[in-house]
Design a protein around this motif. Structure first.
Motif, mmCIF file in Angstrom:
data_model
loop_
_atom_site.group_PDB
_atom_site.id
_atom_site.type_symbol
_atom_site.label_atom_id
_atom_site.label_comp_id
_atom_site.label_asym_id
_atom_site.label_seq_id
_atom_site.Cartn_x
_atom_site.Cartn_y
_atom_site.Cartn_z
ATOM 1 N N PRO A 121 0.763 -1.284 0.176
ATOM 2 C CA PRO A 121 0.134 0.036 -0.082
ATOM 3 C C PRO A 121 0.985 1.367 -0.091
ATOM 4 C CG PRO A 121 0.159 -0.950 2.323
ATOM 5 C CD PRO A 121 0.641 -1.899 1.253
ATOM 6 N N ARG A 123 0.449 5.402 0.871
ATOM 7 C CA ARG A 123 -0.374 6.264 1.555
ATOM 8 C C ARG A 123 -0.367 7.746 0.969
ATOM 9 N NH1 ARG A 123 -2.702 6.090 6.532
ATOM 10 N NH2 ARG A 123 -1.535 4.046 7.122
ATOM 11 N N LEU A 334 -8.472 0.497 -2.688
ATOM 12 C CA LEU A 334 -8.191 1.737 -1.972
ATOM 13 C C LEU A 334 -9.088 1.734 -0.593
ATOM 14 C CD1 LEU A 334 -10.302 4.374 -2.347
ATOM 15 C CD2 LEU A 334 -9.682 3.692 -4.704
ATOM 16 N N GLN A 340 -5.028 4.915 1.961
ATOM 17 C CA GLN A 340 -4.111 3.662 1.492
ATOM 18 C C GLN A 340 -4.497 3.192 0.069
ATOM 19 O OE1 GLN A 340 -4.376 1.078 4.657
ATOM 20 N NE2 GLN A 340 -2.564 1.434 5.486
ATOM 21 N N TRP A 342 -3.458 0.256 -2.990
ATOM 22 C CA TRP A 342 -2.711 -1.000 -3.357
ATOM 23 C C TRP A 342 -2.978 -0.773 -4.797
ATOM 24 C CZ3 TRP A 342 -5.117 -0.664 1.065
ATOM 25 C CH2 TRP A 342 -4.854 -1.157 2.284
ATOM 26 N N PRO A 345 -3.142 -5.131 -6.355
ATOM 27 C CA PRO A 345 -2.963 -5.603 -5.231
ATOM 28 C C PRO A 345 -3.079 -7.204 -5.407
ATOM 29 C CG PRO A 345 -5.294 -5.171 -5.662
ATOM 30 C CD PRO A 345 -4.279 -4.421 -6.611
#
Length: 653
Positions: A121, A123, A334, A340, A342, A345
């Motif tokens: 992730p 930020r 998200l 955060q 990703w 993912p």
């Protein structure tokens, strides 16, 4: 030869549409026609040259005619210049009004996978809470470049033909685009006239004839012409550079065999990845297919964030990644509350998101029982939960969520991103429709809050190092009664319904409130003389500057209510630019300094016997609601998507 001087009365001057209509009229005559403004002049038969003169309402110009029909031509053109509404068609009814967009060409995007992105992730700034996981739709502009600059002499005819085909196709597409958007035909005519002018298409053809590739010539001429508009002082005319860029881009794309991808093309649910999105990008999107939003720019209090929250779209802004990383993403997850994201993912992350999203939907469904609840705390305190709106299109969402009226109607969105300011009648119709939709619940209309960072047509803003501390809000309105008084008259007309309230932004001083009161009284007297019905709305102010918070006891004696704008108040108290994602950790409404300021305002209001609302985004934050109510806030106003949860929290306090 005949010539005469005249003071131009065309509303807002010879901008795009009036210039187009004026040039069209001038072309009906065989005589030569020139307009002089100071030491500069232009051919009256060229709309582009007229726009570049920058003729404004009340400017004195000289009109010269030379030819067999010079007398008739001069009389007809003088009549045009003397009519305030010349070249501008009547506005659509308020409920059908749509803000027109600059022809920005819908920047090229790519939904094609390039390379795997980060699996951990990243930020950014939490901008709109919620969870999203799905296919990525990458919406990033790509600079157009011609594959070559020069051509051989024997290729000139072919390149001219290629340009002609591309140009004709672009004009046809332009017409279709604006029909789809429901815009006025005269806007299309104005843009088409610019495109077909000697300054654009004529210049491109000349450059091709001199040995330039068609795409290279189009891009170069478009850049030069746009630069001419950008060099002008008038903000509206400067913004016409967007139209030039858009026309240029559409023609060049056809010549290069490329296509733009637009958010209007979203045909299935996707998470949109972008550098930034304008209000117009968002307005043209298939919003129902945007399940999440990630941008590398922006902040939690930007207009984009506000619109995302209004539609309940999870969003993370200010994500610290390169555009190349975004381009490589094929799927995104998200968490808008945590900020955060990703990119691409792992299966485990996606599975976890699927479970969390299902749980979130169940919780939201459970909140529906609060739709018609009048929230009361356990110790018996009644708290109003209202909605923040920016357009009539958000009414249904607010009512469905059980909003107890409108705590903030942002009128600036009626003025921005359009070619002319809304007149009194249009505003009155919009405010009346809003009031009718929530009657008898109160509807708070905030007067125009624009500044150098948010230009509107007809207002020239100075260049300012920090427009948030500059000529904005009530400061601008008091200096421009020609803008302010029609809005006040419109509010008074809508106030006949009995539930309309008016709120003044960016107040610093008691004298500002008294000056506004004087203008309201003047408007009321004028409406009475004209036989137009009006009502007396309650008057409130936004408390969003430290000066207003520190003198709240004095201001409370002059108004009927306070509404605390925590977005700006936090920014000013903390001396933090709320648009800078790098300073997000310092932008804290829960900081003791900000809470003390809010407490001072609530105490002053309590002593004066007036209510206090919070209409900043902090009003919807679960951890802030108990603090605000504890300090004495009696109304919370927020995006419609947060209303139900806020009602539940209040009932559990």
């Amino acid at each position: 030869m005949l010539e005469t001087e005249i003071v131009v009365k065309v509303s807002e001057g010879l901008h795009a549409r009036p210039a187009t209509q004026f040039a069209k009229l001038a072309k009906e005559f065989s005589c030569s026609l020139q307009i002089f403004r100071g030491t500069t002049s232009a051919d009256a038969k060229s709309a582009v040259k007229l726009m570049l003169l920058g003729i404004k309402q009340d400017d004195q110009i000289l009109l010269r005619a030379d030819g067999s029909d010079e007398s008739v031509a001069l009389n007809r053109l003088l009549a045009f210049l003397s009519e305030p509404s010349a070249g501008v068609q009547p506005a659509k009814p308020a409920q059908a009004q749509e803000a027109s967009a600059p022809l920005d060409g819908s920047p090229t995007g790519s939904a094609e996978p390039v390379a795997p992105g980060a699996v951990q992730p990243v930020r950014g700034v939490p901008a709109s809470e919620g969870l999203a996981c799905g296919e990525a739709f990458v919406y990033l502009p790509e600079a157009l470049r011609a594959t070559r600059q020069f051509i051989e002499p024997h290729e000139v005819a072919t390149e001219l033909d290629r340009f002609g085909v591309a140009f004709a196709g672009s004009i046809a597409a332009l017409d279709q685009q604006f029909k789809t958007m429901g815009c006025h035909e005269d806007i299309v005519e104005a843009l088409a006239d610019v495109a077909q002018s000697d300054e654009f298409s004529g210049a491109v053809k000349q450059r091709i004839a001199s040995g330039w590739d068609a795409a290279a010539a189009t891009l170069q001429v478009g850049e030069e012409l746009a630069a001419s508009f950008l060099a002008m002082d008038d903000e509206y005319l400067r913004s016409r550079a967007d139209d030039i860029h858009g026309i240029t881009r559409q023609v060049a794309l056809r010549l290069l065999g490329m296509e733009d991808v637009s958010l209007a093309c979203l045909s299935r649910p996707c998470v949109v990845l972008a550098a930034d999105l304008s209000a117009l990008d968002f307005a043209r999107a298939q919003v129902a297919n945007i399940v999440g939003l990630v941008c590398t720019k922006g902040s939690a209090t930007s207009h984009l964030a506000i619109m995302a929250r209004s539609h309940g779209i999870p969003a993370v802004l200010g994500l610290p990644v390169d555009e190349a990383v975004l381009r490589g993403a094929t799927r995104v997850a998200l968490d808008g509350a945590q900020g955060q994201v990703w990119l691409d993912p792992s299966p485990d992350v996606e599975a976890g998101f699927a479970t969390r999203i299902a749980q979130e939907k169940s919780r939201h469904a459970a909140l529906s029982v609060y739709r018609d609840v009048e929230p009361v705390t356990r110790d018996g305190r009644h708290v109003e939960i209202a909605a923040n709106l920016g357009s009539l299109g958000e009414i249904d969402a607010a009512r469905e969520a059980g909003a107890m009226g409108v705590g903030l109607f942002r009128t600036e969105l009626l003025f921005m991103d359009r070619r002319t300011m809304p007149d009194e009648d249009e505003q009155a119709a919009i405010y009346t429709q809003l009031a009718q939709a929530f009657h008898p619940r109160p509807v708070v209309i905030r007067t125009l809050d624009v500044g150098g960072d948010k230009p509107v047509p007809g207002i020239v803003f100075p260049e300012e190092d920090n427009p948030f501390l500059g000529w904005r809000g009530v400061r601008m309105c008091l200096d421009r009664p020609d803008v302010f008084m029609p809005q006040l008259r419109a509010v008074l007309r809508a106030a006949t319904l009995g539930n309309v309230q008016v709120m003044i932004p960016m107040i610093d001083d008691v004298d500002e409130v008294r000056r506004v009161k004087t203008l309201i009284a003047t408007c009321a007297e004028a409406l009475t003389r004209e036989g137009i019905a009006w009502g007396q709305p309650k008057l409130g102010i936004m408390v969003e500057t430290p000066a207003a918070a520190l003198t709240a006891d004095l201001l409370a004696q002059e108004v009927d209510f306070f509404s605390i704008g925590t977005n700006d108040l936090t920014q000013y108290v903390m001396a933090v630019d709320r648009m800078n994602p790098d300073l997000a950790s310092l932008y804290r409404t829960d900081h003791p300094a900000v809470l003390r300021a809010i407490g001072m305002v609530c105490e002053a209001a309590r002593n004066a016997g007036i209510p206090v609302a919070v209409c900043g985004e902090a009003a919807a934050r679960p951890e802030m609601i108990p603090l605000l109510i504890g300090l004495g806030v009696s109304e919370l106003s927020m995006s419609p998507s947060s209303v139900l949860r806020a009602k539940k929290i209040v009932c559990e306090l």
